[in-house]
Design a protein around this motif. Structure first.
Motif, PDB file in Angstrom:
ATOM      1  N   MET A   1      37.765  61.095  59.687  1.00 35.81           N
ATOM      2  CA  MET A   1      37.178  59.906  60.326  1.00 35.81           C
ATOM      3  C   MET A   1      36.074  59.334  59.439  1.00 35.81           C
ATOM      4  O   MET A   1      35.283  60.083  58.860  1.00 35.81           O
ATOM      5  CB  MET A   1      36.616  60.264  61.707  1.00 35.81           C
ATOM      6  CG  MET A   1      35.969  59.093  62.420  1.00 35.81           C
ATOM      7  SD  MET A   1      35.437  59.483  64.095  1.00 35.81           S
ATOM      8  CE  MET A   1      37.018  59.646  64.914  1.00 35.81           C
ATOM      9  N   ARG A   2      36.032  58.023  59.342  1.00 36.84           N
ATOM     10  CA  ARG A   2      35.038  57.362  58.515  1.00 36.84           C
ATOM     11  C   ARG A   2      33.733  57.165  59.288  1.00 36.84           C
ATOM     12  O   ARG A   2      33.752  56.885  60.486  1.00 36.84           O
ATOM     13  CB  ARG A   2      35.573  56.013  58.042  1.00 36.84           C
ATOM     14  CG  ARG A   2      36.919  56.103  57.382  1.00 36.84           C
ATOM     15  CD  ARG A   2      37.559  54.763  57.113  1.00 36.84           C
ATOM     16  NE  ARG A   2      36.948  54.098  55.972  1.00 36.84           N
ATOM     17  CZ  ARG A   2      37.471  53.026  55.392  1.00 36.84           C
ATOM     18  NH1 ARG A   2      38.597  52.489  55.849  1.00 36.84           N
ATOM     19  NH2 ARG A   2      36.879  52.460  54.360  1.00 36.84           N
ATOM     20  N   LYS A   3      32.611  57.312  58.619  1.00 32.14           N
ATOM     21  CA  LYS A   3      31.322  57.056  59.234  1.00 32.14           C
ATOM     22  C   LYS A   3      30.981  55.565  59.123  1.00 32.14           C
ATOM     23  O   LYS A   3      31.317  54.919  58.139  1.00 32.14           O
ATOM     24  CB  LYS A   3      30.224  57.859  58.549  1.00 32.14           C
ATOM     25  CG  LYS A   3      30.236  59.345  58.847  1.00 32.14           C
ATOM     26  CD  LYS A   3      29.029  60.002  58.186  1.00 32.14           C
ATOM     27  CE  LYS A   3      28.974  61.486  58.502  1.00 32.14           C
ATOM     28  NZ  LYS A   3      27.795  62.122  57.848  1.00 32.14           N
ATOM     29  N   ILE A   4      30.300  55.063  60.144  1.00 28.02           N
ATOM     30  CA  ILE A   4      29.718  53.723  60.080  1.00 28.02           C
ATOM     31  C   ILE A   4      28.214  53.883  59.913  1.00 28.02           C
ATOM     32  O   ILE A   4      27.540  54.510  60.737  1.00 28.02           O
ATOM     33  CB  ILE A   4      30.049  52.902  61.334  1.00 28.02           C
ATOM     34  CG1 ILE A   4      31.557  52.610  61.383  1.00 28.02           C
ATOM     35  CG2 ILE A   4      29.248  51.601  61.345  1.00 28.02           C
ATOM     36  CD1 ILE A   4      31.989  51.795  62.584  1.00 28.02           C
ATOM     37  N   ILE A   5      27.692  53.341  58.824  1.00 27.44           N
ATOM     38  CA  ILE A   5      26.283  53.475  58.466  1.00 27.44           C
ATOM     39  C   ILE A   5      25.658  52.086  58.406  1.00 27.44           C
ATOM     40  O   ILE A   5      26.133  51.220  57.666  1.00 27.44           O
ATOM     41  CB  ILE A   5      26.128  54.178  57.102  1.00 27.44           C
ATOM     42  CG1 ILE A   5      26.771  55.570  57.139  1.00 27.44           C
ATOM     43  CG2 ILE A   5      24.653  54.273  56.707  1.00 27.44           C
ATOM     44  CD1 ILE A   5      26.871  56.236  55.776  1.00 27.44           C
ATOM     45  N   THR A   6      24.611  51.863  59.188  1.00 29.98           N
ATOM     46  CA  THR A   6      23.936  50.565  59.160  1.00 29.98           C
ATOM     47  C   THR A   6      22.698  50.638  58.271  1.00 29.98           C
ATOM     48  O   THR A   6      22.030  51.667  58.180  1.00 29.98           O
ATOM     49  CB  THR A   6      23.529  50.113  60.571  1.00 29.98           C
ATOM     50  OG1 THR A   6      22.605  51.058  61.131  1.00 29.98           O
ATOM     51  CG2 THR A   6      24.742  50.002  61.478  1.00 29.98           C
ATOM     52  N   LEU A 143      29.462  53.314  68.181  1.00 27.90           N
ATOM     53  CA  LEU A 143      30.254  53.460  66.965  1.00 27.90           C
ATOM     54  C   LEU A 143      29.416  53.731  65.715  1.00 27.90           C
ATOM     55  O   LEU A 143      29.977  53.909  64.637  1.00 27.90           O
ATOM     56  CB  LEU A 143      31.093  52.197  66.743  1.00 27.90           C
ATOM     57  CG  LEU A 143      32.185  51.940  67.789  1.00 27.90           C
ATOM     58  CD1 LEU A 143      32.852  50.594  67.550  1.00 27.90           C
ATOM     59  CD2 LEU A 143      33.223  53.063  67.741  1.00 27.90           C
ATOM     60  N   ILE A 144      28.100  53.785  65.839  1.00 28.26           N
ATOM     61  CA  ILE A 144      27.245  53.991  64.676  1.00 28.26           C
ATOM     62  C   ILE A 144      26.944  55.478  64.498  1.00 28.26           C
ATOM     63  O   ILE A 144      26.481  56.145  65.417  1.00 28.26           O
ATOM     64  CB  ILE A 144      25.940  53.193  64.799  1.00 28.26           C
ATOM     65  CG1 ILE A 144      26.243  51.698  64.864  1.00 28.26           C
ATOM     66  CG2 ILE A 144      24.998  53.504  63.625  1.00 28.26           C
ATOM     67  CD1 ILE A 144      25.022  50.827  65.098  1.00 28.26           C
ATOM     68  N   ASP A 145      27.204  55.985  63.307  1.00 26.50           N
ATOM     69  CA  ASP A 145      26.945  57.393  62.989  1.00 26.50           C
ATOM     70  C   ASP A 145      25.573  57.595  62.355  1.00 26.50           C
ATOM     71  O   ASP A 145      24.948  58.639  62.543  1.00 26.50           O
ATOM     72  CB  ASP A 145      28.014  57.919  62.031  1.00 26.50           C
ATOM     73  CG  ASP A 145      29.412  57.844  62.618  1.00 26.50           C
ATOM     74  OD1 ASP A 145      29.714  58.676  63.492  1.00 26.50           O
ATOM     75  OD2 ASP A 145      30.187  56.953  62.222  1.00 26.50           O
ATOM     76  N   PHE A 189      18.426  57.892  60.296  1.00 25.88           N
ATOM     77  CA  PHE A 189      18.675  58.593  61.545  1.00 25.88           C
ATOM     78  C   PHE A 189      20.177  58.815  61.726  1.00 25.88           C
ATOM     79  O   PHE A 189      20.983  57.962  61.355  1.00 25.88           O
ATOM     80  CB  PHE A 189      18.177  57.769  62.743  1.00 25.88           C
ATOM     81  CG  PHE A 189      16.691  57.555  62.788  1.00 25.88           C
ATOM     82  CD1 PHE A 189      15.883  58.423  63.494  1.00 25.88           C
ATOM     83  CD2 PHE A 189      16.106  56.479  62.143  1.00 25.88           C
ATOM     84  CE1 PHE A 189      14.507  58.220  63.556  1.00 25.88           C
ATOM     85  CE2 PHE A 189      14.744  56.263  62.191  1.00 25.88           C
ATOM     86  CZ  PHE A 189      13.934  57.134  62.896  1.00 25.88           C
ATOM     87  N   GLU A 190      20.535  59.939  62.321  1.00 20.26           N
ATOM     88  CA  GLU A 190      21.924  60.200  62.684  1.00 20.26           C
ATOM     89  C   GLU A 190      22.056  60.239  64.198  1.00 20.26           C
ATOM     90  O   GLU A 190      21.141  60.699  64.900  1.00 20.26           O
ATOM     91  CB  GLU A 190      22.405  61.541  62.093  1.00 20.26           C
ATOM     92  CG  GLU A 190      22.551  61.522  60.581  1.00 20.26           C
ATOM     93  CD  GLU A 190      23.067  62.842  60.032  1.00 20.26           C
ATOM     94  OE1 GLU A 190      23.178  63.824  60.815  1.00 20.26           O
ATOM     95  OE2 GLU A 190      23.347  62.910  58.822  1.00 20.26           O
ATOM     96  N   ALA A 191      23.179  59.744  64.711  1.00 26.59           N
ATOM     97  CA  ALA A 191      23.440  59.799  66.149  1.00 26.59           C
ATOM     98  C   ALA A 191      23.410  61.245  66.620  1.00 26.59           C
ATOM     99  O   ALA A 191      23.940  62.140  65.955  1.00 26.59           O
ATOM    100  CB  ALA A 191      24.792  59.165  66.457  1.00 26.59           C
ATOM    101  N   ASN A 192      22.778  61.481  67.782  1.00 22.44           N
ATOM    102  CA  ASN A 192      22.571  62.850  68.241  1.00 22.44           C
ATOM    103  C   ASN A 192      22.752  62.969  69.754  1.00 22.44           C
ATOM    104  O   ASN A 192      21.957  63.590  70.453  1.00 22.44           O
ATOM    105  CB  ASN A 192      21.171  63.322  67.826  1.00 22.44           C
ATOM    106  CG  ASN A 192      20.994  64.815  67.967  1.00 22.44           C
ATOM    107  OD1 ASN A 192      21.924  65.587  67.805  1.00 22.44           O
ATOM    108  ND2 ASN A 192      19.779  65.246  68.276  1.00 22.44           N
TER     109      ASN A 192
END
Length: 202
Positions: A1-6, A143-145, A189-192
């Motif tokens: 799965m691909r990460k979405i990084i903003t 959807l943001i990782d 930051f990473e989603a947690n």
């Protein structure tokens, strides 16, 4: 799965509109475009190089895409321009029906469904730059990782904000931080998961 990084430049009061120039985004009469430019230093430059060193594709909203498409293809012998021109650009749009910038893919049918499908594939990460409206949709759908947020020591008071109305309550974990010589706080930051609830009551 691909990460979405903003990747977002943001003021202390959460404004992310038009950090790069006066004419970048004047929507709703915004008059402070270019607020980030004079804050740049070598620490920020190094952090940007680090954030962009691994292979990725771009996932952009229409406005940011049109700003990029009017700029990067015109630059010659520029490493960032060469990379942006070469990689895939996925554009979330309800209005754009054709695009001349090479390697552009328009997501203009059921945008969120298409982004979810794209994210579920095996491949390199998807980086979002700017794209305030797209980020609101990505936040609402979880959807943001990873969020790279550069917080500038400025208060503007009006403009498009990173966390707008309708933002879904979420928990994030700080994974890196640095401070520039100009006072910009460079965070990642990473989603947690969900917000952990506690109490100080006796």
């Amino acid at each position: 799965m691909r990460k979405i990084i903003t990747n977002t430049f943001m003021t202390l009061d959460g404004v992310m509109q038009a950090p790069g120039g006066p004419d970048e985004d004047t929507d709703s009469g915004f008059e402070y475009g270019g607020w980030s430019v004079t804050q740049w230093d070598h620490i920020m430059n190094d952090a940007m190089i680090e954030a962009m060193k691994n292979p990725y594709d771009l996932l952009l909203g229409r406005v940011t895409y049109e700003i990029f498409a009017a700029h990067w293809p015109l630059l010659k012998d520029d490493p960032t321009a060469d990379m942006f021109n070469r990689i895939n650009k996925y554009v979330a749009t309800d209005t754009l029906t054709n695009a001349s910038w090479e390697n552009t893919v328009l997501l203009n049918h059921d945008t969120i469904k298409q982004i979810k499908s794209l994210k579920s594939t095996n491949g390199i990460d998807l980086q979002v730059h700017g794209s305030s409206n797209l980020i609101q949709s990505l936040l609402q759908h979880g959807l943001i990782d990873q969020m790279n947020i550069w917080i500038y020591p400025l208060v503007i008071g009006k403009g498009k904000r990173l966390f707008g109305n309708g933002t879904v309550p979420s928990n994030f974990k700080l994974v890196s931080h640095a401070i520039s010589t100009t006072g910009v706080i460079i965070t990642s930051f990473e989603a947690n998961g969900e917000i952990p609830i506690g109490s100080f009551a006796l």
